[in-house]
Design an enzyme around this catalytic site. Structure first.
Site, PDB file in Angstrom:
ATOM      1  N   ASP A 104       3.200  -8.375   2.338  1.00  0.00           N
ATOM      2  CA  ASP A 104       3.054  -7.969   3.734  1.00  0.00           C
ATOM      3  C   ASP A 104       3.926  -8.832   4.635  1.00  0.00           C
ATOM      4  O   ASP A 104       4.620  -8.338   5.506  1.00  0.00           O
ATOM      5  CB  ASP A 104       1.584  -8.032   4.180  1.00  0.00           C
ATOM      6  CG  ASP A 104       0.909  -9.363   3.837  1.00  0.00           C
ATOM      7  OD1 ASP A 104       1.526 -10.212   3.141  1.00  0.00           O
ATOM      8  OD2 ASP A 104      -0.239  -9.573   4.254  1.00  0.00           O
ATOM      9  N   PHE A 156       1.512 -15.256  15.370  1.00  0.00           N
ATOM     10  CA  PHE A 156       0.547 -14.644  14.459  1.00  0.00           C
ATOM     11  C   PHE A 156       0.430 -13.141  14.709  1.00  0.00           C
ATOM     12  O   PHE A 156       0.380 -12.694  15.853  1.00  0.00           O
ATOM     13  CB  PHE A 156      -0.811 -15.328  14.621  1.00  0.00           C
ATOM     14  CG  PHE A 156      -1.719 -15.088  13.465  1.00  0.00           C
ATOM     15  CD1 PHE A 156      -1.568 -15.803  12.292  1.00  0.00           C
ATOM     16  CD2 PHE A 156      -2.702 -14.107  13.527  1.00  0.00           C
ATOM     17  CE1 PHE A 156      -2.387 -15.556  11.203  1.00  0.00           C
ATOM     18  CE2 PHE A 156      -3.531 -13.856  12.445  1.00  0.00           C
ATOM     19  CZ  PHE A 156      -3.373 -14.579  11.287  1.00  0.00           C
ATOM     20  N   ARG A 169      -7.269  -5.686   9.088  1.00  0.00           N
ATOM     21  CA  ARG A 169      -6.430  -5.127   8.026  1.00  0.00           C
ATOM     22  C   ARG A 169      -6.298  -3.609   8.122  1.00  0.00           C
ATOM     23  O   ARG A 169      -5.312  -3.025   7.694  1.00  0.00           O
ATOM     24  CB  ARG A 169      -7.024  -5.442   6.640  1.00  0.00           C
ATOM     25  CG  ARG A 169      -7.019  -6.907   6.276  1.00  0.00           C
ATOM     26  CD  ARG A 169      -7.294  -7.074   4.786  1.00  0.00           C
ATOM     27  NE  ARG A 169      -7.662  -8.423   4.416  1.00  0.00           N
ATOM     28  CZ  ARG A 169      -6.806  -9.416   4.203  1.00  0.00           C
ATOM     29  NH1 ARG A 169      -5.518  -9.208   4.338  1.00  0.00           N
ATOM     30  NH2 ARG A 169      -7.229 -10.606   3.859  1.00  0.00           N
TER      31      ARG A 169
END
Ligand code: IMP
Ligand code: MG
Length: 180
Positions: A104, A156, A169
């Site tokens: 990812d 982030f 997610r």
């Protein structure tokens, strides 16, 4: 227009849209197919974060490929005080296979460096990395990923497989931590 989202104690704002992700995933899959023409690829997706990316990317590849999912686990070895890393779930023989690791995000690159060296010890024909996101400012690794979706700033992000303390997610877009 998408709205900001609160996850735990932090606010995240929309960063990469569903359409931009889908477009990039198609481009990455075409690039890989071109490079491995006539070869069978063994894709190895790193759980948990890469599950959504792997699923979408592999749906764009019609040829005969293999897919395996692994987790990286770190523990303190019983005999020594050193950290030991192992791959859980790798039950495929890598000998002479062309391996493409699906991640990812590559941030410092420490995780992917470990995965590469663990996989190389199984004598594959080749090992390359395909990551959806890459943070060049944070990267300290040895080998740059060959296939990179988006180069992003060192902030982030969550969504599309990526979590903030296990939440986020499931989001189908990528969100970035909002500056206060
Ligand atoms: P590394 O620093 O490249 O070893 O990255 C380790 C892992 O940290 C990645 O596989 C992700 O699971 C996680 N990670 C790094 N940056 C982010 C981020 O911005 N959001 C969510 N997870 C991240
Ligand atoms: Mg990860």
């Amino acid at each position: 227009m998408q709205l900001d989202r609160q996850i735990h104690d932090k606010v995240f704002c929309p960063f990469i849209s569903k359409d931009e992700i889908a477009h990039k995933v198609k481009n990455l899959s075409s690039e890989i197919q071109k490079d491995y023409l006539g070869e069978e690829i063994l894709f190895i997706a790193i759980l948990n974060g890469a599950f959504m990316f792997a699923s979408d990317l592999l749906k764009e590849i019609p040829g005969n490929i293999q897919i395996s999912f692994v987790k990286v686990s770190s523990y303190i070895g019983a005999q020594s005080s050193g950290r030991v890393d192992e791959l859980i779930g790798l039950n495929t023989d890598l000998k002479a296979k062309h391996v493409v690791i699906l991640e990812d995000i590559v941030d410092t690159g420490i995780t992917i460096d470990k995965v590469i060296s663990l996989l190389k010890s199984e004598n594959p024909a080749s090992v390359e990395v395909c990551t959806l996101l890459f943070k060049p400012e944070a990267f300290l690794g040895k080998q740059l990923p060959k296939y990179i979706g988006f180069e992003i700033p060192n902030k982030f992000v969550v969504g599309y497989g990526l979590d903030y303390d296990e939440l986020g997610r499931n989001l189908n877009e990528i969100y970035q931590l909002k500056e206060e």
